[in-house]
Enzyme design. Structure first.
Site, short mmCIF file in Angstrom:
data_model
loop_
_atom_site.label_atom_id
_atom_site.label_comp_id
_atom_site.label_asym_id
_atom_site.label_seq_id
_atom_site.Cartn_x
_atom_site.Cartn_y
_atom_site.Cartn_z
N HIS A 122 0.85 -1.19 0.00
CA HIS A 122 0.00 0.00 0.00
C HIS A 122 0.88 1.24 0.00
CE1 HIS A 122 -3.19 2.82 1.12
NE2 HIS A 122 -3.98 1.92 0.58
N GLU A 153 -7.86 -5.35 -0.21
CA GLU A 153 -8.41 -6.14 -1.32
C GLU A 153 -8.37 -7.64 -1.07
OE1 GLU A 153 -9.94 -4.25 -2.98
OE2 GLU A 153 -8.83 -2.96 -4.36
#
Ligand code: CMC
Length: 363
Positions: free
Chosen positions: A246, A305
């Site tokens: 991320h 996700e």
């Protein structure tokens, strides 16, 4: 210059904050664990809209107006034809959303918020040769979306799992799609244009397009004992592991934990989910081990996700529709950010450094 604008502060917001060092997401004064699984999506969307939309006095009135907006956008399902059905669901939803007249009023905002929850299930049913199911204005937003998808009124814990998901992804600082929505809002283009920009930016695999390929990864790995070698091979090929890493989080993405907890709650009543969860946990362990060995200086952890994929699969969405379900939640954030940006009245217009050739001769 910062190629990815990593350290650039481009907005002041009252909507959400992402603390990447500590792994904390705050939405309107609530930490994620105070709202995920505790508040309904429409309550969080209402919270995000406070002070920005024309006066909608309380969350109940907001939910009622959102239900009416679902009914108002349902006629757009008539535009789902064979050409549209040949597209991925995200593109289909975007094309249908583009039919909502641009505007900045609360009716437009609510229609845009309602649109993916209504149009995605209609699209998916038409693709399966089934007739779309009209919305029920008084149902909860998540429960209604699932009813429009399956034709069955979902059990409260199943609707609750989708609610948890939609709340978890409703807003997340100045992510790429939210920034795109704010840029468009800053030109005074209108809320529909902002949401279309958000949809376009969310689609990419580095942002909201990751969870579909995660199912392909889990299917490719097949058994827990294959995880490590599969991951080594993928990284040797130069692939990125979807669902890991991320830009902002330097520790674990707190949204992953909220969703993993929701998957665990659902797996108690499912025959298929416990096995899937076991495989996913093995893949997570193997990925963290391999990624850490390869990049000891940049700890890459699981992101939102990864468990999104498991949750949405268990709810009956096909993998190519996962990004459009993400959009169903994130539209609340896009609209609020677009409204917030619009209030500043300021055009977003950064600069670039020209590194191309100069004219041969300046006259
Ligand atoms: N698999 C393999 N390598 C990775 C991954 C990954 N998932 N993520 C980052 N890296 C590598 C990256 O290539 C870079 O290597 P190098 O320095 O050799 O070029 C290094 O790790 C550091 O990357 P970074 O600067 O921390 O990453 P970034 O901020 O540019 O990228 C990201 C963030 C999400 C685009 C990236 O981690 C990625 O591509 N992940 C896979 C796709 C994914 O899961 N996307 C969903 C993101 S979460 C949803 C959302 O909030 O939008």
């Amino acid at each position: 210059m910062s190629q990815g604008l990593d350290d650039v502060i481009a907005a002041e917001t009252r909507l959400s904050s992402v603390d990447g060092a500590r792994g904390i997401l705050v939405v309107k004064g609530f930490s994620l664990d105070q709202i995920a699984g505790r508040k309904r999506f429409e309550e969080v969307a209402h919270l995000l809209s406070e002070g920005l939309l024309d006066h909608l006095p309380d969350a109940k009135a907001f939910a009622a107006r959102l239900g009416a907006a679902r009914e108002a956008v349902y006629p757009l399902a008539q535009y789902i034809d064979d050409a549209l059905l040949a597209l991925p669901p995200m593109d289909g939803v975007r094309a249908l959303t583009a039919r909502i007249e641009d505007g900045e009023d609360v009716a437009t905002a609510l229609r845009l918020l309602a649109a993916p929850a209504v149009l995605l299930p209609a699209f998916l049913r038409r693709r399966r040769g089934l007739a779309p199911i009209p919305p029920a204005a008084t149902a909860g937003h998540a429960a209604d979306m699932l009813h429009m998808l399956t034709g069955e009124v979902p059990a409260p814990d199943v609707a609750g799992a989708l609610d948890t998901y939609l709340v978890t992804v409703a807003d997340h600082g100045l992510n790429a799609s939210t920034f795109a929505a704010r840029v468009v809002a800053s030109t005074w283009s209108g809320l529909t244009s902002s949401v279309l920009a958000g949809l376009a930016a969310l689609k990419g695999p580095l942002h909201g397009g990751a969870p579909g390929p995660i199912i392909a990864m889990l299917d490719g790995i097949g058994k827990p004992e294959n995880a490590e070698s599969w991951i080594e091979d993928a990284l040797d090929r130069g692939d990125r592991l979807m669902g890991f890493g991320h830009r902002i989080y330097k520790v674990r993405d707190p949204r992953a934990d909220a969703l993993k907890a929701a998957v665990k709650r659902m797996s108690a009543d499912s025959s298929a989910l416990p096995g899937r969860l076991k495989l996913a946990e093995a893949v997570e362990r193997a990925a963290l081990k391999v990624l850490h060995a390869r990049k000891p200086d940049r700890p890459l952890d699981v992101n939102v996700e990864f468990y999104t994929a498991l949750l949405l699969e268990a709810l009956g969405f096909p993998p190519d529709a996962f990004t459009a379900v993400f959009a169903t939640g994130r539209t609340a954030g896009w609209i609020a950010h677009a409204r917030e940006q619009r209030l500043t009245g300021r055009l977003i217009r950064p600069q670039s450094i020209y590194v191309g050739p100069e004219p041969a001769e300046l006259v």
